[in-house]
Motif scaffolding. Sequence first.
Motif, short mmCIF file in Angstrom:
data_model
loop_
_atom_site.label_atom_id
_atom_site.label_comp_id
_atom_site.label_asym_id
_atom_site.label_seq_id
_atom_site.Cartn_x
_atom_site.Cartn_y
_atom_site.Cartn_z
N GLU A 50 26.30 -29.67 12.43
CA GLU A 50 27.61 -29.53 11.80
C GLU A 50 27.79 -30.53 10.67
O GLU A 50 28.39 -30.20 9.64
CB GLU A 50 28.69 -29.72 12.86
CG GLU A 50 30.08 -29.38 12.37
CD GLU A 50 31.09 -29.37 13.49
OE1 GLU A 50 31.81 -28.35 13.59
OE2 GLU A 50 31.18 -30.36 14.24
N PRO A 109 31.50 -26.85 9.35
CA PRO A 109 32.01 -26.37 10.64
C PRO A 109 31.15 -25.26 11.24
O PRO A 109 30.79 -24.29 10.57
CB PRO A 109 33.41 -25.86 10.31
CG PRO A 109 33.79 -26.59 9.06
CD PRO A 109 32.51 -26.79 8.30
N LEU A 110 30.87 -25.41 12.54
CA LEU A 110 30.01 -24.43 13.20
C LEU A 110 30.68 -23.08 13.36
O LEU A 110 30.00 -22.05 13.32
CB LEU A 110 29.54 -24.97 14.55
CG LEU A 110 28.61 -26.17 14.47
CD1 LEU A 110 28.20 -26.61 15.87
CD2 LEU A 110 27.37 -25.86 13.64
#
Length: 98
Positions: A29, A34-35
């Motif tokens: 990340e 953002p994942l």
Amino acid sequence: MSGANPARGEAMVAGHMLRPSFTALVAAEEELGPLFALVERAAAGELRLAELVALFWHCLADRTGLLRSDFGDAVLAGGLANATPALKTVLAQILSGR
């Protein structure tokens, strides 16, 4: 290397075990952003090869003696179709955990 344990969220790609631990996913990340956005890009078919390899790189159970560029070449040589099951496993781990 022995086989992956799906119950732990592990997967195999290019002969290497992926283990998407908390530490590995945090590192991914930090590099990729953002994942959840990464999962959305993957679902939309917009995940880039560099992102795929970076995600896998951070999830490798053992990188000893392995260069990232060589690992990327191995993933590509194996074909994206062969990397897809591992990607699905890692993405499922991101979304649902254990």
